[in-house]
Scaffold this active site. Sequence first.
Site, PDB file in Angstrom:
ATOM      1  N   GLY A  35      45.722  42.596  31.189  1.00  0.00           N
ATOM      2  CA  GLY A  35      45.431  41.205  31.075  1.00  0.00           C
ATOM      3  C   GLY A  35      43.738  40.760  31.390  1.00  0.00           C
ATOM      4  O   GLY A  35      43.004  41.291  32.848  1.00  0.00           O
ATOM      5  N   GLY A  37      41.951  38.286  30.721  1.00  0.00           N
ATOM      6  CA  GLY A  37      41.915  36.438  31.275  1.00  0.00           C
ATOM      7  C   GLY A  37      41.254  36.314  31.899  1.00  0.00           C
ATOM      8  O   GLY A  37      40.244  37.335  32.248  1.00  0.00           O
ATOM      9  N   PHE A  38      40.428  35.062  33.019  1.00  0.00           N
ATOM     10  CA  PHE A  38      39.912  35.415  34.119  1.00  0.00           C
ATOM     11  C   PHE A  38      39.843  36.236  35.302  1.00  0.00           C
ATOM     12  O   PHE A  38      38.662  36.769  35.406  1.00  0.00           O
ATOM     13  CB  PHE A  38      39.961  33.818  35.101  1.00  0.00           C
ATOM     14  CG  PHE A  38      39.385  32.753  34.028  1.00  0.00           C
ATOM     15  CD1 PHE A  38      40.198  31.661  32.969  1.00  0.00           C
ATOM     16  CD2 PHE A  38      38.261  32.233  33.908  1.00  0.00           C
ATOM     17  CE1 PHE A  38      39.922  31.150  32.303  1.00  0.00           C
ATOM     18  CE2 PHE A  38      37.695  31.098  32.978  1.00  0.00           C
ATOM     19  CZ  PHE A  38      38.321  30.941  32.194  1.00  0.00           C
ATOM     20  N   GLY A  39      40.548  37.086  35.437  1.00  0.00           N
ATOM     21  CA  GLY A  39      41.388  38.033  36.637  1.00  0.00           C
ATOM     22  C   GLY A  39      40.801  39.041  36.264  1.00  0.00           C
ATOM     23  O   GLY A  39      39.993  39.976  37.143  1.00  0.00           O
ATOM     24  N   VAL A 103      52.204  44.668  27.569  1.00  0.00           N
ATOM     25  CA  VAL A 103      52.930  44.867  28.287  1.00  0.00           C
ATOM     26  C   VAL A 103      54.218  44.698  28.363  1.00  0.00           C
ATOM     27  O   VAL A 103      54.503  43.509  28.425  1.00  0.00           O
ATOM     28  CB  VAL A 103      52.197  45.344  29.361  1.00  0.00           C
ATOM     29  CG1 VAL A 103      53.040  45.967  30.434  1.00  0.00           C
ATOM     30  CG2 VAL A 103      50.597  46.155  29.205  1.00  0.00           C
ATOM     31  N   GLU A 194      43.322  14.677  31.144  1.00  0.00           N
ATOM     32  CA  GLU A 194      41.704  15.176  29.823  1.00  0.00           C
ATOM     33  C   GLU A 194      42.428  15.186  28.505  1.00  0.00           C
ATOM     34  O   GLU A 194      42.047  14.895  27.510  1.00  0.00           O
ATOM     35  CB  GLU A 194      41.596  16.378  30.112  1.00  0.00           C
ATOM     36  CG  GLU A 194      40.489  16.568  31.359  1.00  0.00           C
ATOM     37  CD  GLU A 194      40.395  18.383  31.678  1.00  0.00           C
ATOM     38  OE1 GLU A 194      39.572  18.534  32.698  1.00  0.00           O
ATOM     39  OE2 GLU A 194      41.593  19.553  31.530  1.00  0.00           O
ATOM     40  N   ALA A 342      41.408  32.816  40.256  1.00  0.00           N
ATOM     41  CA  ALA A 342      41.375  34.541  39.703  1.00  0.00           C
ATOM     42  C   ALA A 342      40.167  35.360  38.849  1.00  0.00           C
ATOM     43  O   ALA A 342      39.899  36.747  39.654  1.00  0.00           O
ATOM     44  CB  ALA A 342      41.901  34.036  38.007  1.00  0.00           C
ATOM     45  N   GLN A 345      39.109  37.118  42.627  1.00  0.00           N
ATOM     46  CA  GLN A 345      40.401  37.737  43.337  1.00  0.00           C
ATOM     47  C   GLN A 345      39.949  39.388  42.708  1.00  0.00           C
ATOM     48  O   GLN A 345      40.299  40.095  42.762  1.00  0.00           O
ATOM     49  CB  GLN A 345      41.538  37.111  42.807  1.00  0.00           C
ATOM     50  CG  GLN A 345      42.402  36.455  44.246  1.00  0.00           C
ATOM     51  CD  GLN A 345      43.796  35.296  43.132  1.00  0.00           C
ATOM     52  OE1 GLN A 345      43.983  35.997  42.371  1.00  0.00           O
ATOM     53  NE2 GLN A 345      44.280  35.593  44.622  1.00  0.00           N
TER      54      GLN A 345
HETATM   55  C1  LIG Z   1      45.152  23.696  28.983  1.00  0.00           C
HETATM   56  C2  LIG Z   1      44.860  24.556  30.632  1.00  0.00           C
HETATM   57  C3  LIG Z   1      43.006  23.907  31.422  1.00  0.00           C
HETATM   58  C4  LIG Z   1      42.944  24.803  32.474  1.00  0.00           C
HETATM   59  N1  LIG Z   1      42.015  23.837  33.155  1.00  0.00           N
HETATM   60  C5  LIG Z   1      41.696  25.183  34.425  1.00  0.00           C
HETATM   61  C6  LIG Z   1      40.338  23.933  34.719  1.00  0.00           C
HETATM   62  O1  LIG Z   1      39.811  23.093  34.081  1.00  0.00           O
HETATM   63  N2  LIG Z   1      39.842  24.267  36.304  1.00  0.00           N
HETATM   64  C7  LIG Z   1      40.135  25.395  36.376  1.00  0.00           C
HETATM   65  O2  LIG Z   1      40.193  26.624  36.910  1.00  0.00           O
HETATM   66  N3  LIG Z   1      41.131  26.557  35.566  1.00  0.00           N
HETATM   67  C8  LIG Z   1      42.304  25.645  35.031  1.00  0.00           C
HETATM   68  N4  LIG Z   1      42.901  26.335  34.068  1.00  0.00           N
HETATM   69  C9  LIG Z   1      43.753  26.903  35.152  1.00  0.00           C
HETATM   70  C10 LIG Z   1      43.209  28.528  34.206  1.00  0.00           C
HETATM   71  O3  LIG Z   1      42.665  28.606  32.959  1.00  0.00           O
HETATM   72  C11 LIG Z   1      44.369  29.637  35.048  1.00  0.00           C
HETATM   73  O4  LIG Z   1      43.995  29.738  36.467  1.00  0.00           O
HETATM   74  C12 LIG Z   1      43.604  31.505  34.790  1.00  0.00           C
HETATM   75  O5  LIG Z   1      42.972  31.033  33.356  1.00  0.00           O
HETATM   76  C13 LIG Z   1      43.755  32.362  35.762  1.00  0.00           C
HETATM   77  O6  LIG Z   1      43.736  33.324  35.264  1.00  0.00           O
HETATM   78  P1  LIG Z   1      44.480  34.812  34.911  1.00  0.00           P
HETATM   79  O7  LIG Z   1      43.532  35.940  34.836  1.00  0.00           O
HETATM   80  O8  LIG Z   1      45.013  35.214  36.259  1.00  0.00           O
HETATM   81  O9  LIG Z   1      46.043  34.696  33.711  1.00  0.00           O
HETATM   82  P2  LIG Z   1      44.964  34.201  32.216  1.00  0.00           P
HETATM   83  O10 LIG Z   1      43.608  34.028  32.307  1.00  0.00           O
HETATM   84  O11 LIG Z   1      46.146  33.531  31.351  1.00  0.00           O
HETATM   85  O12 LIG Z   1      44.976  35.537  31.307  1.00  0.00           O
HETATM   86  C14 LIG Z   1      46.148  36.218  31.731  1.00  0.00           C
HETATM   87  C15 LIG Z   1      46.203  37.516  30.088  1.00  0.00           C
HETATM   88  O13 LIG Z   1      47.341  38.250  30.362  1.00  0.00           O
HETATM   89  C16 LIG Z   1      47.149  38.543  29.032  1.00  0.00           C
HETATM   90  N5  LIG Z   1      48.473  39.138  29.028  1.00  0.00           N
HETATM   91  C17 LIG Z   1      50.166  38.112  29.312  1.00  0.00           C
HETATM   92  N6  LIG Z   1      50.990  38.521  28.840  1.00  0.00           N
HETATM   93  C18 LIG Z   1      50.762  39.821  29.231  1.00  0.00           C
HETATM   94  C19 LIG Z   1      51.549  41.510  28.484  1.00  0.00           C
HETATM   95  N7  LIG Z   1      53.270  40.884  28.704  1.00  0.00           N
HETATM   96  N8  LIG Z   1      50.187  42.443  27.733  1.00  0.00           N
HETATM   97  C20 LIG Z   1      49.612  42.302  27.613  1.00  0.00           C
HETATM   98  N9  LIG Z   1      48.273  40.938  27.999  1.00  0.00           N
HETATM   99  C21 LIG Z   1      49.286  39.956  28.705  1.00  0.00           C
HETATM  100  C22 LIG Z   1      47.053  36.994  27.727  1.00  0.00           C
HETATM  101  O14 LIG Z   1      46.734  37.661  26.923  1.00  0.00           O
HETATM  102  C23 LIG Z   1      45.787  36.726  28.481  1.00  0.00           C
HETATM  103  O15 LIG Z   1      44.399  37.110  28.396  1.00  0.00           O
HETATM  104  C24 LIG Z   1      43.896  25.616  32.704  1.00  0.00           C
HETATM  105  C25 LIG Z   1      45.038  26.277  32.251  1.00  0.00           C
HETATM  106  C26 LIG Z   1      45.154  25.430  31.322  1.00  0.00           C
HETATM  107  C27 LIG Z   1      46.397  26.522  30.507  1.00  0.00           C
END
Ligand SMILES: Cc1cc2nc3c(=O)[nH]c(=O)nc-3n(C[C@H](O)[C@H](O)[C@H](O)COP(=O)(O)OP(=O)(O)OC[C@H]3O[C@@H](n4cnc5c(N)ncnc54)[C@H](O)[C@@H]3O)c2cc1C
Length: 440
Positions: A35, A37-39, A103, A194, A342, A345
């Site tokens: 993943g 994403g942010f984390g 994955v 929003e 995230a 962490q």
């Molecule tokens: C519409 C929206 C608005 C938001 N606004 C805010 C805000 O204003 N402020 C704030 O703090 N938070 C906000 N959030 C929440 C924030 O985006 C999440 O808390 C944050 O993205 C979590 O980070 P993460 O790394 O856990 O997951 P994510 O950032 O979601 O990243 C997960 C990653 O894992 C990858 N992935 C998933 N499953 C698989 C797999 N099986 N195999 C390979 N890759 C995979 C995905 O492609 C993705 O790139 C918002 C969320 C949304 C949906």
Amino acid sequence: MTAVLLRDAPARIHYAPRLRRPEAAEGRPRVVIVGAGFGGLSAARALARAPVDVTLIDKRNYHLFQPLLYQVATAGLSPADIASPIRGILAGQANARVLMGKVTGIDREGRQVLIGERRVPYDYLVIATGARHAYFGKDEWEPFAPGLKKIEDATDIRRRILLAFEQAETEPDPVERQRLLSFVIVGGGPTGVELAGAIAELSKVALARDFRSIDPRSARVILVQSGERLLPVFPPRLSEAARKSLERLGVEVRLGHPVSECGESAVRVGPDVIDTRTVIWAAGVAASPAAKWLQAEKDRADRVKVDANLNLPGDPRIFVIGDTALAVDSRGNPLPGLAPVAKQQGAYVAARIAARVTQDLDIGPFVYHHLGNLATVGRKAAVADFGFLRLQGSIAWLLWGVVHVLFLIGFRNRVAVLLDWIWAYLTFQRGSRLITGVKG
Ligand SMILES: Cc1cc2nc3c(=O)[nH]c(=O)nc-3n(C[C@H](O)[C@H](O)[C@H](O)COP(=O)(O)OP(=O)(O)OC[C@H]3O[C@@H](n4cnc5c(N)ncnc54)[C@H](O)[C@@H]3O)c2cc1C
């Protein structure tokens, strides 16, 4: 500002000789992160100087800045403005490689990540696979009420909103026309608020003069919140300020009743049936299937229960972070599903792994530092809660803008978003009013 820019401007790297990844030194620990994403991205970048080999796996080739997804869904920004190619972000990090793949499982005994038939061995594993929207068991509502989690969702919602105006323009039946010009958003958290504000401004300002048979300003925007107030994580005074700002934009705010029925042409909210062709779901989330992969204990939202070090209990080589993890604070309260959680962490597990592999040190449990909450309603209308300081109106809105531009990844994206916002502010227009993905 300059330091940030240089580090994030991958374009400059192209002029440097292509980085040769040192051969995986025999015995150098392999850290696999699932993943980007942010984390996951935060963890990968924080390991840049650690003597480990990092493999970052994502099913997409880009990192997505989800907080601005709603602006893609409401025709304000283009998808490329809020997404950056993962390979580009890590091009300058010699100990990192990127794999694009979905994955499908984890072999804990063999210490391997499964991407279909492919197996990626790990010494340390960080799972940061985020969450998806959830319908509290009403999955049959999804076709009628799409959620907003990825770029495809945003362009789908944009199509539905803009197409509704186009269809209304030629619809002879006044009842059907009003149904087309009614937009229901389910969920009064930051995303719902929003979205409601942005759709109201789109209909009342950006589209106002563009149609001949309909008056877009007559569109109804209805925000449904089952709880007693909007933005429940904010103090009541700011919830109230957000509600008033939305109502000034003409949004109908319905509190205290959940949606009980949802179909192609209407939703039921408490005693009322609201005729509509466009419903957007911003109410529930559920974690990725990581708990199933790990056969781990999970909560009702499928989040993997982790210990104070963000490890899977009993397995110090596996970390689960971000939205897919259930981590609690010192009082036992679950940490919120937010980007800063995230990111912090990610940096923490990187530091923990680096301390383990270099000095076999234990760096103590994870502690989340909450900086505050921000939510925007619309033009010059937002709320900000920093605990000691609570703001609303234009100052909160400016702060919201600055924070979101600063946290965007990539100099190009920051400039693009800033220019789009300045243009939208000066012209009241939207930069990406495109109806894409129409079949035929
Ligand atoms: C519409 C929206 C608005 C938001 N606004 C805010 C805000 O204003 N402020 C704030 O703090 N938070 C906000 N959030 C929440 C924030 O985006 C999440 O808390 C944050 O993205 C979590 O980070 P993460 O790394 O856990 O997951 P994510 O950032 O979601 O990243 C997960 C990653 O894992 C990858 N992935 C998933 N499953 C698989 C797999 N099986 N195999 C390979 N890759 C995979 C995905 O492609 C993705 O790139 C918002 C969320 C949304 C949906």
